[in-house]
Design a protein around this motif. Sequence first.
Motif, PDB file in Angstrom:
ATOM      1  N   LEU A 174       3.999   5.047   0.024  1.00 32.68           N
ATOM      2  CA  LEU A 174       4.930   5.033  -1.115  1.00 32.68           C
ATOM      3  C   LEU A 174       5.099   3.060  -1.600  1.00 32.68           C
ATOM      4  CD1 LEU A 174       7.931   7.757   0.373  1.00 32.68           C
ATOM      5  CD2 LEU A 174       6.515   7.812  -1.844  1.00 32.68           C
ATOM      6  N   VAL A 175       4.684   2.585  -1.062  1.00 40.44           N
ATOM      7  CA  VAL A 175       4.768   1.614  -0.979  1.00 40.44           C
ATOM      8  C   VAL A 175       4.025   0.989  -1.570  1.00 40.44           C
ATOM      9  CG1 VAL A 175       4.466  -0.987  -0.074  1.00 40.44           C
ATOM     10  CG2 VAL A 175       6.425   0.439   1.549  1.00 40.44           C
ATOM     11  N   ALA A 176       2.541   1.310  -1.247  1.00 37.71           N
ATOM     12  CA  ALA A 176       1.614   1.264  -2.439  1.00 37.71           C
ATOM     13  C   ALA A 176       1.350   2.152  -3.994  1.00 37.71           C
ATOM     14  CB  ALA A 176      -0.037   1.956  -1.676  1.00 37.71           C
ATOM     15  N   GLU A 177       2.706   2.865  -3.687  1.00 39.35           N
ATOM     16  CA  GLU A 177       2.972   3.677  -4.958  1.00 39.35           C
ATOM     17  C   GLU A 177       3.787   2.999  -5.603  1.00 39.35           C
ATOM     18  OE1 GLU A 177       3.684   8.528  -7.198  1.00 39.35           O
ATOM     19  OE2 GLU A 177       3.416   7.993  -4.572  1.00 39.35           O
ATOM     20  N   HIS A 178       5.096   2.611  -5.389  1.00 38.80           N
ATOM     21  CA  HIS A 178       5.689   1.869  -5.424  1.00 38.80           C
ATOM     22  C   HIS A 178       6.635   0.915  -5.831  1.00 38.80           C
ATOM     23  CE1 HIS A 178       6.519   6.335  -6.543  1.00 38.80           C
ATOM     24  NE2 HIS A 178       6.710   6.585  -5.573  1.00 38.80           N
ATOM     25  N   ARG A 179       5.888  -0.159  -5.053  1.00 38.70           N
ATOM     26  CA  ARG A 179       6.320  -1.063  -5.100  1.00 38.70           C
ATOM     27  C   ARG A 179       7.807  -1.380  -4.691  1.00 38.70           C
ATOM     28  NH1 ARG A 179       0.876  -1.025  -5.724  1.00 38.70           N
ATOM     29  NH2 ARG A 179      -0.633  -2.844  -5.351  1.00 38.70           N
ATOM     30  N   PRO A 180       8.314  -1.011  -3.774  1.00 36.08           N
ATOM     31  CA  PRO A 180       9.876  -1.518  -4.179  1.00 36.08           C
ATOM     32  C   PRO A 180      10.220  -2.839  -3.639  1.00 36.08           C
ATOM     33  CG  PRO A 180       9.115  -0.661  -1.653  1.00 36.08           C
ATOM     34  CD  PRO A 180       7.663  -0.197  -2.242  1.00 36.08           C
ATOM     35  N   ASP A 181      11.326  -3.321  -3.625  1.00 37.88           N
ATOM     36  CA  ASP A 181      11.502  -4.784  -3.447  1.00 37.88           C
ATOM     37  C   ASP A 181      12.148  -4.058  -1.857  1.00 37.88           C
ATOM     38  OD1 ASP A 181      11.939  -5.991  -5.939  1.00 37.88           O
ATOM     39  OD2 ASP A 181      13.763  -3.877  -6.494  1.00 37.88           O
ATOM     40  N   VAL A 182      12.593  -4.037  -1.407  1.00 41.58           N
ATOM     41  CA  VAL A 182      12.451  -3.150  -0.169  1.00 41.58           C
ATOM     42  C   VAL A 182      12.651  -1.922   0.693  1.00 41.58           C
ATOM     43  CG1 VAL A 182      15.266  -3.265   1.596  1.00 41.58           C
ATOM     44  CG2 VAL A 182      15.363  -4.869  -0.711  1.00 41.58           C
ATOM     45  N   VAL A 183      12.030  -2.375   1.962  1.00 38.99           N
ATOM     46  CA  VAL A 183      11.945  -1.151   2.474  1.00 38.99           C
ATOM     47  C   VAL A 183      13.227  -0.892   3.543  1.00 38.99           C
ATOM     48  CG1 VAL A 183      10.594   0.256   4.013  1.00 38.99           C
ATOM     49  CG2 VAL A 183      10.199  -1.242   1.866  1.00 38.99           C
ATOM     50  N   LEU A 184      13.676  -0.156   3.796  1.00 33.83           N
ATOM     51  CA  LEU A 184      14.870   0.593   5.146  1.00 33.83           C
ATOM     52  C   LEU A 184      14.095   0.737   5.917  1.00 33.83           C
ATOM     53  CD1 LEU A 184      18.085   1.752   3.664  1.00 33.83           C
ATOM     54  CD2 LEU A 184      17.059  -0.807   4.595  1.00 33.83           C
ATOM     55  N   MET A 185      13.307   0.356   7.033  1.00 33.70           N
ATOM     56  CA  MET A 185      12.289   0.657   7.983  1.00 33.70           C
ATOM     57  C   MET A 185      13.030   1.340   9.337  1.00 33.70           C
ATOM     58  SD  MET A 185       9.115   1.072   8.568  1.00 33.70           S
ATOM     59  CE  MET A 185       8.263   0.701   7.594  1.00 33.70           C
ATOM     60  N   ASP A 186      13.384   2.903   9.824  1.00 33.73           N
ATOM     61  CA  ASP A 186      13.505   2.212  11.689  1.00 33.73           C
ATOM     62  C   ASP A 186      12.058   2.583  12.004  1.00 33.73           C
ATOM     63  OD1 ASP A 186      15.009   4.238  13.368  1.00 33.73           O
ATOM     64  OD2 ASP A 186      13.738   5.590  13.221  1.00 33.73           O
ATOM     65  N   MET A 187      12.853   1.362  13.302  1.00 35.70           N
ATOM     66  CA  MET A 187      11.992   1.449  14.356  1.00 35.70           C
ATOM     67  C   MET A 187      10.762   2.455  15.196  1.00 35.70           C
ATOM     68  SD  MET A 187      11.384  -2.323  14.005  1.00 35.70           S
ATOM     69  CE  MET A 187      11.166  -1.694  11.731  1.00 35.70           C
ATOM     70  N   GLN A 188      12.052   3.739  15.415  1.00 35.33           N
ATOM     71  CA  GLN A 188      10.999   5.039  16.239  1.00 35.33           C
ATOM     72  C   GLN A 188      10.204   6.150  14.985  1.00 35.33           C
ATOM     73  OE1 GLN A 188      14.223   5.561  19.332  1.00 35.33           O
ATOM     74  NE2 GLN A 188      12.424   5.064  20.637  1.00 35.33           N
ATOM     75  N   MET A 189       9.692   5.261  14.857  1.00 32.98           N
ATOM     76  CA  MET A 189       9.044   7.033  13.950  1.00 32.98           C
ATOM     77  C   MET A 189       7.203   7.448  14.975  1.00 32.98           C
ATOM     78  SD  MET A 189       9.576   6.057  10.079  1.00 32.98           S
ATOM     79  CE  MET A 189       8.351   3.906   9.701  1.00 32.98           C
TER      80      MET A 189
END
Length: 135
Positions: free
Chosen positions: A45-60
């Motif tokens: 999704l980052v590659a497709e949409h180039r967001p400004d911010v990603v809220l990233m959970d550390m445990q996935m």
Amino acid sequence: MERQLKVLIADDRPTTRQGLRALLTLLPQVEVIGEAANWGESVGLVAEHRPDVVLMDMQMPVLDGLEATQRIKKQWPEVKVIALTMYARYQAGAFAAGVDAFLLKDGGAETLLGAILAQVPGLCSHSETPWHTTL
């Protein structure tokens, strides 16, 4: 109105993603561009949409948020990543992986919203949102 801040939510728990999306809809300056349930979806999704911010959970599952952050920051260093986790023990690793901010999930809505808006200075003025905080 100025452009909206594009945010991607990456968390393996659907209820967490839904709650974050609902919270972020309170900010007219923010557009949630997608939700990812694992590291692969988040990188895609980052590659497709180039967001400004990603809220990233550390445990996935499969690869954790630390690995996803490293991959995102290596390929798209301009994308801001905010680690959002239940566990303070991830802090050192998160910053080593390249996160721009580290927040605990129990930190409250004001802290989260302030951290998101702080990632792109000048996008909105302090007076546009009651949630602006200095971190």
